[in-house]
Design a protein around this motif. Sequence first.
Motif, mmCIF file in Angstrom:
data_model
loop_
_atom_site.group_PDB
_atom_site.id
_atom_site.type_symbol
_atom_site.label_atom_id
_atom_site.label_comp_id
_atom_site.label_asym_id
_atom_site.label_seq_id
_atom_site.Cartn_x
_atom_site.Cartn_y
_atom_site.Cartn_z
ATOM 1 N N ALA A 37 0.851 -1.184 0.000
ATOM 2 C CA ALA A 37 0.000 0.000 0.000
ATOM 3 C C ALA A 37 0.888 1.234 0.000
ATOM 4 N N SER A 38 0.389 2.294 -0.623
ATOM 5 C CA SER A 38 1.126 3.552 -0.648
ATOM 6 C C SER A 38 0.141 4.705 -0.801
ATOM 7 N N ILE A 39 0.654 5.905 -0.595
ATOM 8 C CA ILE A 39 -0.149 7.114 -0.748
ATOM 9 C C ILE A 39 0.636 8.084 -1.616
ATOM 10 N N ASP A 40 -0.052 8.865 -2.436
ATOM 11 C CA ASP A 40 0.649 9.771 -3.344
ATOM 12 C C ASP A 40 1.217 10.997 -2.635
ATOM 13 N N LYS A 41 0.826 11.244 -1.384
ATOM 14 C CA LYS A 41 1.326 12.390 -0.612
ATOM 15 C C LYS A 41 1.782 11.912 0.772
ATOM 16 N N PRO A 42 2.897 11.173 0.846
ATOM 17 C CA PRO A 42 3.315 10.610 2.131
ATOM 18 C C PRO A 42 3.712 11.653 3.171
ATOM 19 N N ASP A 43 3.999 12.880 2.740
ATOM 20 C CA ASP A 43 4.311 13.934 3.704
ATOM 21 C C ASP A 43 3.059 14.418 4.439
ATOM 22 N N LEU A 44 1.872 14.246 3.834
ATOM 23 C CA LEU A 44 0.611 14.682 4.439
ATOM 24 C C LEU A 44 -0.200 13.548 5.067
ATOM 25 N N TYR A 45 0.045 12.304 4.616
ATOM 26 C CA TYR A 45 -0.810 11.197 5.026
ATOM 27 C C TYR A 45 -0.013 9.983 5.489
ATOM 28 N N ASP A 46 -0.581 9.276 6.446
ATOM 29 C CA ASP A 46 -0.198 7.905 6.767
ATOM 30 C C ASP A 46 -1.264 7.009 6.159
ATOM 31 N N LEU A 47 -1.100 5.719 6.317
ATOM 32 C CA LEU A 47 -2.066 4.752 5.785
ATOM 33 C C LEU A 47 -2.675 3.935 6.918
ATOM 34 N N LYS A 48 -3.988 3.776 6.899
ATOM 35 C CA LYS A 48 -4.653 2.811 7.782
ATOM 36 C C LYS A 48 -4.828 1.563 6.930
ATOM 37 N N VAL A 49 -4.214 0.442 7.340
ATOM 38 C CA VAL A 49 -4.323 -0.806 6.602
ATOM 39 C C VAL A 49 -4.978 -1.867 7.489
ATOM 40 N N VAL A 50 -5.888 -2.616 6.897
ATOM 41 C CA VAL A 50 -6.528 -3.758 7.550
ATOM 42 C C VAL A 50 -6.334 -4.914 6.590
ATOM 43 N N TYR A 51 -5.710 -6.005 7.066
ATOM 44 C CA TYR A 51 -5.415 -7.122 6.181
ATOM 45 C C TYR A 51 -5.565 -8.447 6.916
ATOM 46 N N THR A 52 -5.844 -9.490 6.136
ATOM 47 C CA THR A 52 -6.011 -10.818 6.727
ATOM 48 C C THR A 52 -4.701 -11.593 6.660
ATOM 49 N N VAL A 53 -4.478 -12.408 7.694
ATOM 50 C CA VAL A 53 -3.314 -13.282 7.747
ATOM 51 C C VAL A 53 -3.756 -14.745 7.876
ATOM 52 N N GLY A 54 -5.044 -14.991 7.698
ATOM 53 C CA GLY A 54 -5.648 -16.323 7.755
ATOM 54 C C GLY A 54 -7.140 -16.167 7.515
ATOM 55 N N ASN A 55 -7.884 -17.269 7.548
ATOM 56 C CA ASN A 55 -9.329 -17.203 7.339
ATOM 57 C C ASN A 55 -10.009 -16.696 8.602
ATOM 58 N N ALA A 56 -10.451 -15.452 8.573
ATOM 59 C CA ALA A 56 -11.100 -14.833 9.726
ATOM 60 C C ALA A 56 -12.510 -15.363 9.880
ATOM 61 N N THR A 57 -12.941 -15.492 11.129
ATOM 62 C CA THR A 57 -14.277 -16.010 11.410
ATOM 63 C C THR A 57 -15.256 -14.925 11.817
ATOM 64 N N SER A 58 -14.741 -13.725 12.166
ATOM 65 C CA SER A 58 -15.596 -12.600 12.536
ATOM 66 C C SER A 58 -14.792 -11.313 12.454
ATOM 67 N N ALA A 59 -15.474 -10.179 12.618
ATOM 68 C CA ALA A 59 -14.801 -8.876 12.570
ATOM 69 C C ALA A 59 -13.879 -8.669 13.762
ATOM 70 N N THR A 60 -14.058 -9.448 14.812
ATOM 71 C CA THR A 60 -13.232 -9.308 16.010
ATOM 72 C C THR A 60 -12.135 -10.369 16.084
ATOM 73 N N VAL A 86 -7.767 -13.827 1.225
ATOM 74 C CA VAL A 86 -6.879 -12.731 1.581
ATOM 75 C C VAL A 86 -7.541 -11.413 1.200
ATOM 76 N N SER A 87 -7.441 -10.434 2.093
ATOM 77 C CA SER A 87 -8.041 -9.137 1.808
ATOM 78 C C SER A 87 -7.172 -8.026 2.369
ATOM 79 N N LEU A 88 -7.282 -6.872 1.729
ATOM 80 C CA LEU A 88 -6.547 -5.679 2.137
ATOM 81 C C LEU A 88 -7.462 -4.478 1.972
ATOM 82 N N SER A 89 -7.576 -3.679 3.025
ATOM 83 C CA SER A 89 -8.298 -2.410 2.956
ATOM 84 C C SER A 89 -7.323 -1.307 3.333
ATOM 85 N N VAL A 90 -7.350 -0.208 2.580
ATOM 86 C CA VAL A 90 -6.417 0.898 2.795
ATOM 87 C C VAL A 90 -7.175 2.213 2.688
ATOM 88 N N HIS A 91 -6.891 3.144 3.604
ATOM 89 C CA HIS A 91 -7.402 4.496 3.413
ATOM 90 C C HIS A 91 -6.414 5.497 3.999
#
Length: 134
Positions: A37-60, A86-91
């Motif tokens: 994941a990356s951002i086009d303005k790294p001086d202004l933004y960080d990244l919030k990343v949510v990713y799976t490392v196995g088969n998740a069974t719930s949001a928690t 596998v999933s990745l969410s970035v904002h």
Amino acid sequence: MKKVIILITVMNILLLSCGDNEKDVLGSEEYKVNYEASIDKPDLYDLKVVYTVGNATSATDTKNIKEETVPSPFSHELTLKAGTYVSLSVHPVYKGEGVDKNEGKATGSITVNGRKEIEKTNNTLVTLGLVLGI
């Protein structure tokens, strides 16, 4: 926003995750997965990343879902078995105070065994997912 990202990730997992019988059909092959994941303005933004490392069974399911706020660029590699969703969410997360009028564009990608399988860019939320071996 955090709840929205987790909800989207869990919905994707529930819709596409494989049961034990399907894993047997897919075999036990292992895959090298790289989240980026990356951002086009790294001086202004960080990244919030949510990713799976196995088969998740719930949001928690903190064992199989990781959430971090990181500087750009972000990369995480792991080995997973066939049938794993596998999933990745970035904002973008603005580093300053108030609201930035020039929103940064986040890009996320998932590479499997050295081949980029999926990539997307958006200025609000990037959500990616796939099942290994399908």
